[in-house]
Design an enzyme around this catalytic site. Sequence first.
Site, short mmCIF file in Angstrom:
data_model
loop_
_atom_site.label_atom_id
_atom_site.label_comp_id
_atom_site.label_asym_id
_atom_site.label_seq_id
_atom_site.Cartn_x
_atom_site.Cartn_y
_atom_site.Cartn_z
N TRP A 35 9.63 25.20 -1.68
CA TRP A 35 9.54 23.73 -1.55
C TRP A 35 10.96 23.17 -1.55
O TRP A 35 11.76 23.50 -2.44
CB TRP A 35 8.73 23.19 -2.74
CG TRP A 35 8.57 21.71 -2.74
CD1 TRP A 35 8.16 20.92 -1.71
CD2 TRP A 35 8.78 20.83 -3.86
NE1 TRP A 35 8.10 19.61 -2.12
CE2 TRP A 35 8.48 19.52 -3.42
CE3 TRP A 35 9.20 21.02 -5.18
CZ2 TRP A 35 8.58 18.41 -4.25
CZ3 TRP A 35 9.30 19.92 -6.01
CH2 TRP A 35 8.99 18.63 -5.55
N ASP A 49 5.82 27.10 -11.23
CA ASP A 49 5.52 25.80 -10.66
C ASP A 49 4.06 25.83 -10.23
O ASP A 49 3.69 26.53 -9.30
CB ASP A 49 6.44 25.53 -9.45
CG ASP A 49 6.20 24.15 -8.85
OD1 ASP A 49 5.27 23.45 -9.31
OD2 ASP A 49 6.95 23.76 -7.94
N LYS A 105 -2.37 16.98 -6.53
CA LYS A 105 -3.28 17.52 -5.53
C LYS A 105 -4.67 17.78 -6.09
O LYS A 105 -5.67 17.35 -5.54
CB LYS A 105 -2.70 18.80 -4.92
CG LYS A 105 -1.82 18.57 -3.73
CD LYS A 105 -0.49 17.92 -4.03
CE LYS A 105 0.47 18.83 -4.75
NZ LYS A 105 1.83 18.24 -4.89
N1 PLA Z 1 6.02 21.79 -6.52
C1 PLA Z 1 5.57 22.14 -5.32
C2 PLA Z 1 5.54 23.57 -4.94
C3 PLA Z 1 5.12 21.16 -4.42
O1 PLA Z 1 4.68 21.53 -3.23
C4 PLA Z 1 5.17 19.80 -4.81
C5 PLA Z 1 4.72 18.72 -3.87
C6 PLA Z 1 5.64 19.50 -6.08
C7 PLA Z 1 6.05 20.52 -6.92
C8 PLA Z 1 5.74 18.10 -6.62
O2 PLA Z 1 4.56 17.44 -6.71
P1 PLA Z 1 4.39 16.12 -7.56
O3 PLA Z 1 5.70 15.75 -8.15
O4 PLA Z 1 3.90 15.11 -6.62
O5 PLA Z 1 3.40 16.50 -8.60
N2 PLA Z 1 4.91 18.95 -2.50
C9 PLA Z 1 4.40 18.02 -1.47
C10 PLA Z 1 4.92 16.63 -1.64
C11 PLA Z 1 2.88 17.95 -1.54
C12 PLA Z 1 6.41 16.46 -1.79
O6 PLA Z 1 7.19 17.07 -1.04
O7 PLA Z 1 6.78 15.70 -2.71
C13 PLA Z 1 4.80 18.61 -0.11
O8 PLA Z 1 4.41 18.04 0.92
O9 PLA Z 1 5.46 19.67 -0.08
#
Ligand code: PLA
Length: 409
Positions: A138, A219, A255
Amino acid sequence: MASLEGSVFSSVVQAPEDPILGVTVAYNKDPSPVKVNLGVGAYRTEEGKPLVLNVVRRAEQLLVNDLSRVKEYLPITGLADFNKLSAKLIFGSDSPAIQENRVATVQCLSGTGSLRVGGEFLARHYHERTIYIPQPTWGNHTKVFTLAGLSVKTYRYYDPATRGLDFEGLLADLSVAPPGAIVLLHACAHNPTGVDPTLDQYEQIRLLMRSKGLLPFFDSAYQGFASGNLDADAQSVRLFVADGGECLTAQSYAKNMGLYGERVGALSIVCKSADVTVRVESQLKLVIRPMYSNPPIHGASIVATILKDREMYEEWTIELKAMADRIINMRQLLFEALRTRGTPGDWGHIIKQIGMFTFTGLNREQVAFMTKEYHIYMTSDGRISMAGLRSQTVPHLADAIHAAVTQIQ
Ligand code: PLA
């Protein structure tokens, strides 16, 4: 006297949009009626609408109708019930670590805030500042941990040739990591690849990490979203906790409870003994207090209401399974649509990958082409949010992919 002309900020340069959230910004500006947003991982219904779970609506009604509830500050560590129930959810209700009071849990601002608080705690109190994150991962991980004061390195994770796990590479990289280094692991539904180690592979990773004293930081942003089963999706974490060793876990309810904008999550640090746990928690408070003082009350109250009521919990698991199943169904539909079109390439990974995303293998140029010609919005690494897809938009996406792979190399 300062001049009234010219800004003191005139040297500030325009920053680029975020690689994920910026996709939504671009999508919103596009007037096309056929546009589709497959960028951010946000669940949509078959009608293309955001979903508030029925059980969440019920919990909110209960909270609103309870006139004994007030809006006082929460403690620095958040809502106590929420913290206990969150630890049970990820570690299991019969977890010895919980029974032995070896878990310090603090409510944080969703998954991101939990990672950040955990990162800052480690930068202050842990002897090894290097954190290894998977390649790829991510996009925000690097930024969160760097700003927390850690030094970020990567370990091999994904093999583009097999579109699967580079298990050899992963073991090789972790085996040369400095003793004690922190290792970020996705608890399930790895973002962006949708590729998870098997439980056997996790066991080998655990053995290697424990033998070198590497510290696991999980995570967990998709518990329940991978398989539709909350316990199955927590197995990786539970494997590491079962050996009595230490680890950190960042949980998000964005989610799995659809609480994206409520920013509700938890950081848990599992320690070797109860007295260390008490001291760790005291230091977590010193990280949190100057950052945002204490966390918001509403989202955590919703989660606690649902988790502590057996009947509401059951309803949640059914709604969660329905979301996971709809995503799996979209995988099948997209796979079949590409097969019908005779799109060159092996698209089996679309149905093999796990969780919210398909890591298509499309390159940056192909993605740009799909956005320009077909108004399909996705991240430039070729990641598609399957949760944003619906039966109606599958043919359009399949047409776009077909055109991209046949026209752009
Ligand atoms: N960790 C991972 C692996 C994630 O994919 C995301 C969210 C988070 C943490 C953080 O989520 P939160 O802070 O909202 O609880 N990833 C998303 C959104 C869904 C983003 O980038 O913020 C994504 O589209 O990858």
